[in-house]
Design a protein around this motif. Structure first.
Motif, PDB file in Angstrom:
ATOM      1  N   TRP A   1       0.811  -1.209   0.000  1.00 11.91           N
ATOM      2  CA  TRP A   1       0.000   0.000   0.000  1.00 11.91           C
ATOM      3  C   TRP A   1       0.847   1.263   0.000  1.00 11.91           C
ATOM      4  O   TRP A   1       0.481   2.255  -0.638  1.00 11.91           O
ATOM      5  CB  TRP A   1      -0.942   0.022   1.206  1.00 11.91           C
ATOM      6  N   ASN A   2       1.972   1.247   0.683  1.00 13.87           N
ATOM      7  CA  ASN A   2       2.789   2.461   0.702  1.00 13.87           C
ATOM      8  C   ASN A   2       3.528   2.678  -0.613  1.00 13.87           C
ATOM      9  O   ASN A   2       4.094   3.740  -0.828  1.00 13.87           O
ATOM     10  CB  ASN A   2       3.774   2.441   1.874  1.00 13.87           C
ATOM     11  N   GLY A   3       3.512   1.713  -1.508  1.00 14.67           N
ATOM     12  CA  GLY A   3       4.163   1.855  -2.807  1.00 14.67           C
ATOM     13  C   GLY A   3       3.216   2.240  -3.927  1.00 14.67           C
ATOM     14  O   GLY A   3       3.644   2.486  -5.047  1.00 14.67           O
ATOM     15  N   VAL A   4       1.908   2.289  -3.650  1.00  9.33           N
ATOM     16  CA  VAL A   4       0.931   2.627  -4.687  1.00  9.33           C
ATOM     17  C   VAL A   4       0.971   4.126  -4.933  1.00  9.33           C
ATOM     18  O   VAL A   4       0.735   4.927  -4.036  1.00  9.33           O
ATOM     19  CB  VAL A   4      -0.492   2.185  -4.271  1.00  9.33           C
ATOM     20  N   ASP A   5       1.305   4.509  -6.176  1.00  8.16           N
ATOM     21  CA  ASP A   5       1.339   5.925  -6.547  1.00  8.16           C
ATOM     22  C   ASP A   5       0.029   6.382  -7.170  1.00  8.16           C
ATOM     23  O   ASP A   5      -0.473   7.456  -6.860  1.00  8.16           O
ATOM     24  CB  ASP A   5       2.480   6.198  -7.537  1.00  8.16           C
ATOM     25  N   ASP A   6      -0.515   5.566  -8.080  1.00  9.08           N
ATOM     26  CA  ASP A   6      -1.727   5.967  -8.783  1.00  9.08           C
ATOM     27  C   ASP A   6      -2.489   4.724  -9.199  1.00  9.08           C
ATOM     28  O   ASP A   6      -1.892   3.698  -9.533  1.00  9.08           O
ATOM     29  CB  ASP A   6      -1.370   6.803 -10.023  1.00  9.08           C
ATOM     30  N   VAL A   7      -3.800   4.825  -9.169  1.00 10.17           N
ATOM     31  CA  VAL A   7      -4.676   3.757  -9.647  1.00 10.17           C
ATOM     32  C   VAL A   7      -5.646   4.392 -10.619  1.00 10.17           C
ATOM     33  O   VAL A   7      -6.341   5.345 -10.284  1.00 10.17           O
ATOM     34  CB  VAL A   7      -5.449   3.080  -8.494  1.00 10.17           C
ATOM     35  N   SER A   8      -5.683   3.872 -11.845  1.00  8.28           N
ATOM     36  CA  SER A   8      -6.650   4.368 -12.824  1.00  8.28           C
ATOM     37  C   SER A   8      -7.514   3.204 -13.273  1.00  8.28           C
ATOM     38  O   SER A   8      -7.040   2.092 -13.459  1.00  8.28           O
ATOM     39  CB  SER A   8      -5.951   5.019 -14.012  1.00  8.28           C
TER      40      SER A   8
ATOM     41  N   GLY B   1       5.970   3.598  -8.624  1.00 11.87           N
ATOM     42  CA  GLY B   1       7.313   3.966  -9.072  1.00 11.87           C
ATOM     43  C   GLY B   1       7.421   3.814 -10.575  1.00 11.87           C
ATOM     44  O   GLY B   1       6.659   4.393 -11.340  1.00 11.87           O
ATOM     45  N   ASP B   2       8.397   3.005 -11.025  1.00 12.06           N
ATOM     46  CA  ASP B   2       8.573   2.750 -12.455  1.00 12.06           C
ATOM     47  C   ASP B   2       7.750   1.564 -12.940  1.00 12.06           C
ATOM     48  O   ASP B   2       7.744   1.254 -14.125  1.00 12.06           O
ATOM     49  CB  ASP B   2      10.055   2.488 -12.762  1.00 12.06           C
ATOM     50  N   THR B   3       7.092   0.875 -12.033  1.00  9.90           N
ATOM     51  CA  THR B   3       6.345  -0.331 -12.372  1.00  9.90           C
ATOM     52  C   THR B   3       4.874  -0.009 -12.600  1.00  9.90           C
ATOM     53  O   THR B   3       4.267   0.746 -11.846  1.00  9.90           O
ATOM     54  CB  THR B   3       6.458  -1.359 -11.228  1.00  9.90           C
ATOM     55  N   THR B   4       4.327  -0.580 -13.654  1.00 10.49           N
ATOM     56  CA  THR B   4       2.901  -0.464 -13.941  1.00 10.49           C
ATOM     57  C   THR B   4       2.320  -1.864 -14.017  1.00 10.49           C
ATOM     58  O   THR B   4       2.806  -2.706 -14.764  1.00 10.49           O
ATOM     59  CB  THR B   4       2.666   0.267 -15.275  1.00 10.49           C
ATOM     60  N   VAL B   5       1.284  -2.109 -13.228  1.00 11.60           N
ATOM     61  CA  VAL B   5       0.626  -3.419 -13.203  1.00 11.60           C
ATOM     62  C   VAL B   5      -0.767  -3.248 -13.773  1.00 11.60           C
ATOM     63  O   VAL B   5      -1.555  -2.439 -13.279  1.00 11.60           O
ATOM     64  CB  VAL B   5       0.556  -3.977 -11.768  1.00 11.60           C
ATOM     65  N   ARG B   6      -1.065  -3.992 -14.819  1.00 13.38           N
ATOM     66  CA  ARG B   6      -2.390  -3.950 -15.446  1.00 13.38           C
ATOM     67  C   ARG B   6      -3.147  -5.206 -15.041  1.00 13.38           C
ATOM     68  O   ARG B   6      -2.666  -6.319 -15.212  1.00 13.38           O
ATOM     69  CB  ARG B   6      -2.241  -3.882 -16.963  1.00 13.38           C
TER      70      ARG B   6
END
Length: 154
Positions: free
Chosen positions: A81-88, A98-103
């Motif tokens: 949870w502390n690493g989540v920057d954005d959720v769309s 960070g630099d990681t995007t998880v779809r």
């Protein structure tokens, strides 16, 4: 906190329906099948069942106390949870850390679920709509003698 699992309901139902279908076919092939054709049919059934499992039963988004675990078709991803920057959220859920995007493959919300989540009551058909959803055509004006009212008072 008990982990919450979010997945496509339609895919989950289809997956378990297929598993029952495959189990019945395996029993039928072992009880009544001839050896060469039963092996070929069993191999095809096994490949299709593996694909159904990977594409329908495995994908899920698991919300846990420490973060979110995403089970996609061929890989798992865990984002604390502390690493989540954005959720769309569009047609899929995209979590950026960070630099990681998880779809995420799942869940696919129905129109009813989207309306409920937006906090609006579902739109009800008006009294003037037909069951097909179309409005009735206005009737042609009735010719009246001059001086008579053209519409009735309500």
């Amino acid at each position: 906190m008990k982990p919450q699992v979010f997945r496509s309901k339609a895919a989950w139902l289809f997956g378990w329906f297929w598993m029952l279908f495959a189990a019945w076919n395996v029993w039928d092939l072992t009880a009544h099948g001839r050896m060469p054709s039963a092996l070929i049919a069993g191999a095809v059934l096994g490949v299709i069942t593996a694909l159904v499992f990977v594409m329908a039963l495995r994908p899920a988004v698991v919300v846990e106390e420490g973060g979110v675990r995403v089970r996609n078709v061929l890989r798992n991803a865990y984002v604390p949870w502390n690493g989540v920057d954005d959720v769309s959220v569009t047609n899929a859920i995209v979590i950026e850390s960070g630099d990681t995007t998880v779809r995420c493959w799942t869940p696919q919300a129905t129109a009813r679920e989207r309306v409920r989540a937006a906090g609006r009551p579902p739109r009800r058909p008006s009294r003037r709509t037909r069951p097909s959803g179309r409005r009735p055509r206005p009737s042609a004006p009735v010719p009246t003698p001059t001086g008579w009212p053209t519409s009735s008072p309500r």
